[in-house]
Motif scaffolding. Sequence first.
Motif, mmCIF file in Angstrom:
data_model
loop_
_atom_site.group_PDB
_atom_site.id
_atom_site.type_symbol
_atom_site.label_atom_id
_atom_site.label_comp_id
_atom_site.label_asym_id
_atom_site.label_seq_id
_atom_site.Cartn_x
_atom_site.Cartn_y
_atom_site.Cartn_z
ATOM 1 N N SER A 106 0.876 -1.171 0.000
ATOM 2 C CA SER A 106 0.000 0.000 0.000
ATOM 3 C C SER A 106 0.918 1.227 0.000
ATOM 4 O O SER A 106 2.148 1.097 0.042
ATOM 5 N N ALA A 107 0.353 2.406 -0.042
ATOM 6 C CA ALA A 107 1.172 3.612 -0.187
ATOM 7 C C ALA A 107 2.228 3.735 0.910
ATOM 8 O O ALA A 107 3.346 4.206 0.661
ATOM 9 N N TRP A 108 1.883 3.308 2.108
ATOM 10 C CA TRP A 108 2.863 3.432 3.194
ATOM 11 C C TRP A 108 4.163 2.712 2.894
ATOM 12 O O TRP A 108 5.222 3.082 3.424
ATOM 13 N N GLN A 124 -5.858 2.840 -4.458
ATOM 14 C CA GLN A 124 -7.248 2.685 -3.979
ATOM 15 C C GLN A 124 -7.973 4.012 -3.759
ATOM 16 O O GLN A 124 -9.073 4.029 -3.240
ATOM 17 N N LYS A 125 -7.316 5.122 -4.142
ATOM 18 C CA LYS A 125 -7.966 6.416 -3.941
ATOM 19 C C LYS A 125 -8.456 6.903 -5.295
ATOM 20 O O LYS A 125 -9.336 6.294 -5.874
ATOM 21 N N ASN A 149 -2.463 16.278 -0.190
ATOM 22 C CA ASN A 149 -3.896 16.319 0.139
ATOM 23 C C ASN A 149 -4.090 15.525 1.427
ATOM 24 O O ASN A 149 -4.080 14.288 1.404
ATOM 25 N N THR A 152 -5.875 13.714 3.687
ATOM 26 C CA THR A 152 -7.184 13.079 3.580
ATOM 27 C C THR A 152 -7.951 13.079 4.898
ATOM 28 O O THR A 152 -9.180 13.126 4.897
ATOM 29 N N ASP A 211 3.624 13.105 -0.810
ATOM 30 C CA ASP A 211 2.524 12.138 -0.839
ATOM 31 C C ASP A 211 1.372 12.757 -1.627
ATOM 32 O O ASP A 211 0.862 13.814 -1.257
ATOM 33 N N PHE A 224 -2.132 11.562 8.439
ATOM 34 C CA PHE A 224 -1.109 10.901 7.615
ATOM 35 C C PHE A 224 0.229 11.613 7.757
ATOM 36 O O PHE A 224 1.276 10.979 7.872
ATOM 37 N N ILE A 266 2.500 16.145 2.718
ATOM 38 C CA ILE A 266 1.306 15.492 2.182
ATOM 39 C C ILE A 266 0.560 16.542 1.351
ATOM 40 O O ILE A 266 0.216 17.609 1.876
ATOM 41 N N VAL A 275 -1.226 10.699 -2.434
ATOM 42 C CA VAL A 275 -2.019 9.463 -2.412
ATOM 43 C C VAL A 275 -3.481 9.726 -2.756
ATOM 44 O O VAL A 275 -4.090 8.972 -3.516
#
Length: 363
Positions: free
Chosen positions: A60-62, A186-187, A133, A135, A161, A85, A131, A163
């Motif tokens: 995943s992004a992490w 997944q976003k 955006n 979230t 990021d 995040f 970051i 993401v």
Amino acid sequence: MSYKLFIPGPVAVSEKTLRAMAQPMIGHRSSDFVALYQSLQPDLQALFYTKDPVYLSTTSAWGMMEAAVRNVVKKKVLNCMNGAFADKWNDVANRCGKPAGALKFDWGQPVDPEAVRRELATGQYDAVTVIHNETSCGCMTDIAAVMAVVRQFPEVISVVDTVSSFSALPIRKDELGIDVMITGTQKALALPPGLSLCSVSKRALERAATVTERGYYLDLLEFQANHEKGMTPSTPSIPHIYGLKSKLEDIKAEGVEPRYARHARLNQSVRTWAFAKGFKLFPKAGYGSVTLNCFANTLNLDLPALLKVLKSKHGFVIDGGYGKLKGKTFRISNMGDETDDTIAILLKALDSALAETPKLPAA
Ligand SMILES: *Cc1c(COP(=O)(O)O)cnc(C)c1O
């Protein structure tokens, strides 16, 4: 019971994407795989606005967010912290044993470029994380303004990021001077979770070459060496890569400009609806995200009750607030494949669910 997600990730995945993911497997060292991998690069580079390669990581992004910190930080990383995040990135840097500075803003506030300048001017840092955006509170930082400051410090490798914003608006990696730009699937890309995309500058790779203990699975030099052969370091999630190919075709068919316009328009429809009900945006005015809206619970509604009715009677799921904002805010995503029609149907269902939602007793 089946229901549809309007949370800010994961989001609903189309039948077309799911069918694309169900194709027969190919060997990840086969010429078929190399052709598939290489066919994606020009379209991915166009979406990243970069000439640098775009790596595909089965995490995943992490995974790539941790990779960035492990690979490019030698001296100290400045973590710009304005939400869940962003805050966690500081924690991740500490867990990786990297000296890390915390530049804190209240949740819902964007990253302030002048505060970044003051910190970087101390000369302690050789990397910065931002970051784009956030979230958790629906707050979008002016990344161009932050990058304009960061670029005045040649030693500092920038890690951004994107993401929950990538592909929903232009983020011009090379023009802005972003060294490491990361997104997940997944976003806004509306694929299932499990793959992340990461584009890395030559400068960042040169830094990585001087950093020991990069490990193996998240080593950017391994990604680069394999990229040169049209491959990934280890066996990737091939279904995700089929899905990504299909999604890139969708994006081409729609056109990027119409895609950006669609996200902006749907985001505004949700805002217009919420403002008419008396809700206010949680983030600072002018910094609301275009891929989701985070509204303050200004009507003092019983949010769990609202979410329950919306899910059980209408089959839609929105988010009732992230972490410390639970119950105080709610979030509605307009990422991925949503259209004017699907958002209108959601808002109609929300109207009906709101009518049955009690207010909380005054505190
Ligand atoms: C969802 C999200 C992440 C975390 O991504 P995972 O895929 O769960 O690792 C990181 N940053 C932002 C801004 C996000 O929205």
